[in-house]
Write a protein that holds these residues in place. Structure first.
Motif, PDB file in Angstrom:
ATOM      1  N   GLY A 148      65.061  98.547  29.842  1.00  0.00           N
ATOM      2  CA  GLY A 148      63.626  98.602  29.603  1.00  0.00           C
ATOM      3  C   GLY A 148      62.820  97.867  30.653  1.00  0.00           C
ATOM      4  N   ASP A 149      61.525  97.745  30.376  1.00  0.00           N
ATOM      5  CA  ASP A 149      60.611  97.110  31.333  1.00  0.00           C
ATOM      6  C   ASP A 149      60.524  95.601  31.146  1.00  0.00           C
ATOM      7  OD1 ASP A 149      59.949  99.617  32.356  1.00  0.00           O
ATOM      8  OD2 ASP A 149      58.410  99.918  30.825  1.00  0.00           O
ATOM      9  N   HIS A 150      61.133  95.095  30.058  1.00  0.00           N
ATOM     10  CA  HIS A 150      61.039  93.663  29.765  1.00  0.00           C
ATOM     11  C   HIS A 150      62.210  92.945  30.417  1.00  0.00           C
ATOM     12  CE1 HIS A 150      59.745  90.216  27.248  1.00  0.00           C
ATOM     13  NE2 HIS A 150      61.025  89.892  27.306  1.00  0.00           N
ATOM     14  N   HIS A 151      61.939  92.240  31.502  1.00  0.00           N
ATOM     15  CA  HIS A 151      63.010  91.562  32.224  1.00  0.00           C
ATOM     16  C   HIS A 151      62.671  90.084  32.378  1.00  0.00           C
ATOM     17  CE1 HIS A 151      64.260  95.572  32.942  1.00  0.00           C
ATOM     18  NE2 HIS A 151      63.292  95.821  33.789  1.00  0.00           N
ATOM     19  N   PRO A 152      63.353  89.207  31.645  1.00  0.00           N
ATOM     20  CA  PRO A 152      63.107  87.768  31.781  1.00  0.00           C
ATOM     21  C   PRO A 152      63.352  87.304  33.215  1.00  0.00           C
ATOM     22  CG  PRO A 152      64.479  88.239  29.872  1.00  0.00           C
ATOM     23  CD  PRO A 152      64.392  89.502  30.663  1.00  0.00           C
ATOM     24  N   HIS A 153      62.620  86.298  33.620  1.00  0.00           N
ATOM     25  CA  HIS A 153      62.750  85.807  34.996  1.00  0.00           C
ATOM     26  C   HIS A 153      63.437  84.437  34.998  1.00  0.00           C
ATOM     27  CE1 HIS A 153      60.290  89.059  36.556  1.00  0.00           C
ATOM     28  NE2 HIS A 153      59.432  88.816  35.586  1.00  0.00           N
ATOM     29  N   TYR A 154      64.759  84.441  35.008  1.00  0.00           N
ATOM     30  CA  TYR A 154      65.501  83.224  35.202  1.00  0.00           C
ATOM     31  C   TYR A 154      66.789  83.569  35.936  1.00  0.00           C
ATOM     32  CZ  TYR A 154      66.914  84.944  30.572  1.00  0.00           C
ATOM     33  OH  TYR A 154      67.260  85.735  29.500  1.00  0.00           O
ATOM     34  N   GLN A 155      67.324  82.576  36.635  1.00  0.00           N
ATOM     35  CA  GLN A 155      68.451  82.826  37.526  1.00  0.00           C
ATOM     36  C   GLN A 155      69.678  83.331  36.788  1.00  0.00           C
ATOM     37  OE1 GLN A 155      69.029  79.147  39.643  1.00  0.00           O
ATOM     38  NE2 GLN A 155      67.337  79.508  41.054  1.00  0.00           N
ATOM     39  N   GLU A 156      69.825  82.903  35.548  1.00  0.00           N
ATOM     40  CA  GLU A 156      71.024  83.272  34.805  1.00  0.00           C
ATOM     41  C   GLU A 156      70.906  84.646  34.158  1.00  0.00           C
ATOM     42  OE1 GLU A 156      69.204  80.656  34.281  1.00  0.00           O
ATOM     43  OE2 GLU A 156      70.353  78.824  34.645  1.00  0.00           O
ATOM     44  N   TYR A 157      69.877  85.423  34.513  1.00  0.00           N
ATOM     45  CA  TYR A 157      69.652  86.718  33.863  1.00  0.00           C
ATOM     46  C   TYR A 157      70.862  87.638  33.989  1.00  0.00           C
ATOM     47  CZ  TYR A 157      67.416  91.127  32.646  1.00  0.00           C
ATOM     48  OH  TYR A 157      67.109  92.315  32.057  1.00  0.00           O
ATOM     49  N   VAL A 158      71.613  87.505  35.070  1.00  0.00           N
ATOM     50  CA  VAL A 158      72.799  88.346  35.266  1.00  0.00           C
ATOM     51  C   VAL A 158      73.776  88.151  34.113  1.00  0.00           C
ATOM     52  CG1 VAL A 158      74.846  88.712  36.704  1.00  0.00           C
ATOM     53  CG2 VAL A 158      72.601  88.471  37.777  1.00  0.00           C
ATOM     54  N   ASN A 159      73.957  86.913  33.673  1.00  0.00           N
ATOM     55  CA  ASN A 159      74.857  86.651  32.542  1.00  0.00           C
ATOM     56  C   ASN A 159      74.381  87.352  31.281  1.00  0.00           C
ATOM     57  OD1 ASN A 159      76.386  84.954  34.158  1.00  0.00           O
ATOM     58  ND2 ASN A 159      75.241  83.130  33.578  1.00  0.00           N
ATOM     59  N   PHE A 160      73.079  87.372  31.090  1.00  0.00           N
ATOM     60  CA  PHE A 160      72.491  88.027  29.921  1.00  0.00           C
ATOM     61  C   PHE A 160      72.757  89.535  29.964  1.00  0.00           C
ATOM     62  CE2 PHE A 160      68.754  90.216  28.071  1.00  0.00           C
ATOM     63  CZ  PHE A 160      68.881  89.787  26.758  1.00  0.00           C
ATOM     64  N   VAL A 161      72.515  90.146  31.119  1.00  0.00           N
ATOM     65  CA  VAL A 161      72.740  91.595  31.264  1.00  0.00           C
ATOM     66  C   VAL A 161      74.211  91.930  31.064  1.00  0.00           C
ATOM     67  CG1 VAL A 161      72.634  93.542  32.862  1.00  0.00           C
ATOM     68  CG2 VAL A 161      70.758  91.907  32.781  1.00  0.00           C
ATOM     69  N   GLU A 162      75.091  91.103  31.619  1.00  0.00           N
ATOM     70  CA  GLU A 162      76.529  91.318  31.439  1.00  0.00           C
ATOM     71  C   GLU A 162      76.881  91.363  29.955  1.00  0.00           C
ATOM     72  OE1 GLU A 162      78.396  89.205  35.480  1.00  0.00           O
ATOM     73  OE2 GLU A 162      78.451  88.179  33.534  1.00  0.00           O
ATOM     74  N   GLN A 163      76.354  90.403  29.191  1.00  0.00           N
ATOM     75  CA  GLN A 163      76.707  90.323  27.776  1.00  0.00           C
ATOM     76  C   GLN A 163      76.127  91.487  26.977  1.00  0.00           C
ATOM     77  OE1 GLN A 163      78.797  87.715  26.925  1.00  0.00           O
ATOM     78  NE2 GLN A 163      79.121  88.916  25.087  1.00  0.00           N
ATOM     79  N   LYS A 185      64.786 108.825  32.226  1.00  0.00           N
ATOM     80  CA  LYS A 185      63.385 108.603  32.583  1.00  0.00           C
ATOM     81  C   LYS A 185      63.359 107.921  33.941  1.00  0.00           C
ATOM     82  CE  LYS A 185      61.890 108.028  27.775  1.00  0.00           C
ATOM     83  NZ  LYS A 185      61.291 107.107  26.782  1.00  0.00           N
ATOM     84  N   GLU A 186      62.319 108.192  34.686  1.00  0.00           N
ATOM     85  CA  GLU A 186      62.258 107.674  36.054  1.00  0.00           C
ATOM     86  C   GLU A 186      62.402 106.157  36.110  1.00  0.00           C
ATOM     87  OE1 GLU A 186      59.245 107.861  39.927  1.00  0.00           O
ATOM     88  OE2 GLU A 186      58.942 109.186  38.205  1.00  0.00           O
ATOM     89  N   SER A 187      61.718 105.446  35.200  1.00  0.00           N
ATOM     90  CA  SER A 187      61.767 103.987  35.212  1.00  0.00           C
ATOM     91  C   SER A 187      63.163 103.468  34.878  1.00  0.00           C
ATOM     92  CB  SER A 187      60.752 103.421  34.212  1.00  0.00           C
ATOM     93  OG  SER A 187      61.052 103.842  32.892  1.00  0.00           O
ATOM     94  N   LYS A 188      63.852 104.147  33.954  1.00  0.00           N
ATOM     95  CA  LYS A 188      65.175 103.695  33.551  1.00  0.00           C
ATOM     96  C   LYS A 188      66.233 104.048  34.596  1.00  0.00           C
ATOM     97  CE  LYS A 188      64.434 103.339  28.594  1.00  0.00           C
ATOM     98  NZ  LYS A 188      62.999 103.124  28.745  1.00  0.00           N
ATOM     99  N   ILE A 189      66.053 105.177  35.272  1.00  0.00           N
ATOM    100  CA  ILE A 189      66.961 105.511  36.386  1.00  0.00           C
ATOM    101  C   ILE A 189      66.806 104.470  37.492  1.00  0.00           C
ATOM    102  CG2 ILE A 189      67.468 107.181  38.195  1.00  0.00           C
ATOM    103  CD1 ILE A 189      68.407 108.091  35.486  1.00  0.00           C
ATOM    104  N   ALA A 190      65.553 104.085  37.746  1.00  0.00           N
ATOM    105  CA  ALA A 190      65.303 103.058  38.763  1.00  0.00           C
ATOM    106  C   ALA A 190      65.967 101.748  38.363  1.00  0.00           C
ATOM    107  CB  ALA A 190      63.801 102.857  38.936  1.00  0.00           C
ATOM    108  N   ARG A 191      65.937 101.444  37.074  1.00  0.00           N
ATOM    109  CA  ARG A 191      66.580 100.227  36.580  1.00  0.00           C
ATOM    110  C   ARG A 191      68.099 100.327  36.748  1.00  0.00           C
ATOM    111  NH1 ARG A 191      66.625  95.131  36.216  1.00  0.00           N
ATOM    112  NH2 ARG A 191      67.616  94.273  34.370  1.00  0.00           N
ATOM    113  N   PHE A 192      68.651 101.513  36.493  1.00  0.00           N
ATOM    114  CA  PHE A 192      70.083 101.761  36.676  1.00  0.00           C
ATOM    115  C   PHE A 192      70.478 101.445  38.122  1.00  0.00           C
ATOM    116  CE2 PHE A 192      74.115 103.621  35.975  1.00  0.00           C
ATOM    117  CZ  PHE A 192      74.229 103.954  34.634  1.00  0.00           C
TER     118      PHE A 192
END
Length: 400
Positions: A148-163, A185-192
């Motif tokens: 989605g479009d909601h992406h927290p801004h912190y360095q450890e975000y990769v760990n969150f996405v992994e989980q 959807k274009e936005s979600k493909i871009a996120r992919f």
């Protein structure tokens, strides 16, 4: 055996005596679990179960404070029985609460990771109940969070996405694959694409598993075509073939699935799939347990394209990899694909058939013919021997 967690008295519904899953307050000020009080009222009772006061107003108001306290208690307390935890996921409000907690910047990263760890553990320990989790919309909710479009801004975000993605993968076998179309959807493909650019092998491995499922379903065919047009995604998959065992297997499976659609094949070749698959085969040559047969079959399909044959001939070890696959112990399917691939290449290239013979294909074919492989594979081996012999004779005549 682990002792059952003692549920605080205030966290139990006065009617069912079970942990609240969706606490609501009546006009009398007393709280009940929604499903329990609804059954009470549906039975014709018009009183408050605790006070027995007549209910002039049967309306119910969600007890958000109590719900929040229970959620905190569940996360901080020692391990609660999975049945109780499953009940906390059973209401729309609690699901909305989980989504809010995972997206809220006010909730700490550790708390988010604990919620996700609980979900992953629950889906792993109770596979028979995963269908219930899916019906609650948990799978779609997790997809929306990570893409989605909601992406927290912190360095450890990769760990969150992994989980989050690990939870998605756990629930994937029980999900309606059509629900994956929310990614189309274009936005979600871009996120992919952005996620595939991450250095995390875990993220790319999970995305490969999603690509494999998307490519294997008729309900997501259009999404498969769209993903295959993203060269950065395809290059990311190819790069995984050089990674650890599990990651390389995920990459091999996703390439094979993408290759099932003819329109995707040219995109795969441009992304370096031929070189990646050859290197994977060479890297797993000495290992009996690998996906070398799958990689070999994918190569066989791609070699129907001129561009793929060109890449194979120009790979410094391409021909050698195919010849080694001709006679590989306990791998007759890979042998058949290797022979078919060699026949395709030798028809078009003098250089290729010279390399094939120099790489020792004749010895490999003779060993194969003496082995216990099936007759179909042996027939293919004889056909390749005949083809090479015919070409050798023709080449000899041209020399005179």
């Amino acid at each position: 055996m682990e002792e059952e967690m003692v549920i605080p008295h205030l966290f139990r519904c006065p009617i069912s005596l079970d942990l609240f899953t969706d606490p609501v307050i009546l006009s009398t000020g007393h709280t009940y679990d929604r499903s329990s009080i609804e059954k009470w009222l549906a039975a014709g009772n018009l009183t408050c179960p605790v006070t027995m006061q007549k209910l002039h107003d049967p309306s119910m108001v969600p007890n958000h404070t109590l719900r929040h306290l229970i959620d905190q208690w569940i996360r901080k307390a020692p391990r609660l029985s999975t049945d109780h935890y499953l009940k906390t996921l059973g209401s729309e409000f609690s699901l909305a609460g989980i989504k809010h907690s995972l997206e809220s910047p006010e909730i700490s990263l550790d708390a988010k990771l604990q919620i996700l760890a609980d979900i992953e553990a629950l889906s792993g320990e109770l596979p028979s109940k995963n269908y219930r989790l899916i019906r609650l919309g948990l799978f779609s909710m997790l997809l929306e969070i990570v893409f989605g479009d909601h992406h927290p801004h912190y360095q450890e975000y990769v760990n969150f996405v992994e989980q989050v993605l690990l939870c998605v993968v756990k629930l994937l076998p029980y999900s309606d694959l059509g629900s994956l179309n929310i990614l189309n959807k274009e936005s979600k493909i871009a996120r992919f694409v952005v996620l595939f650019d991450q250095e995390s092998v875990v993220i790319r491995e999970c995305l490969c598993l999603l690509v494999e499922k998307i490519s294997s379903s008729l309900y997501t065919r259009q999404l498969c075509i769209v993903l295959a047009q993203q060269q950065s995604i395809l290059r990311g998959i190819v790069q995984l073939l050089h990674e650890t065992s599990d990651a390389s297997k995920a990459g091999t499976k996703s390439l094979s699935a993408l290759c099932s659609l003819e329109s995707n094949r040219e995109h795969l070749v441009r992304a370096g799939a031929v070189h990646g698959l050859v290197n994977y085969i060479l890297g797993t040559y000495k290992h009996e347990i690998s996906l070398a047969p799958v990689a070999m079959k994918t190569l066989e399909v791609l070699l129907r394209l001129d561009s793929a044959r060109t890449d194979m001939v120009h790979h410094p070890n391409g021909i050698s990899a195919l010849v080694k696959m001709v006679f590989r112990v306990s791998d007759h399917e890979g042998s058949k694909s290797a022979i078919n691939s060699l026949m395709i290449i030798c028809r078009d290239s003098i250089r290729a058939r010279e390399e094939v013979i120099s790489a020792g294909v004749l010895t490999q074919l003779l060993l194969l013919l003496q082995s216990q492989c099936n007759e179909r594979t042996k027939t293919k081996a004889r056909m390749l021997l005949k083809l090479l012999r015919t070409m050798w004779i023709e080449d000899s005549k041209q020399d005179y």
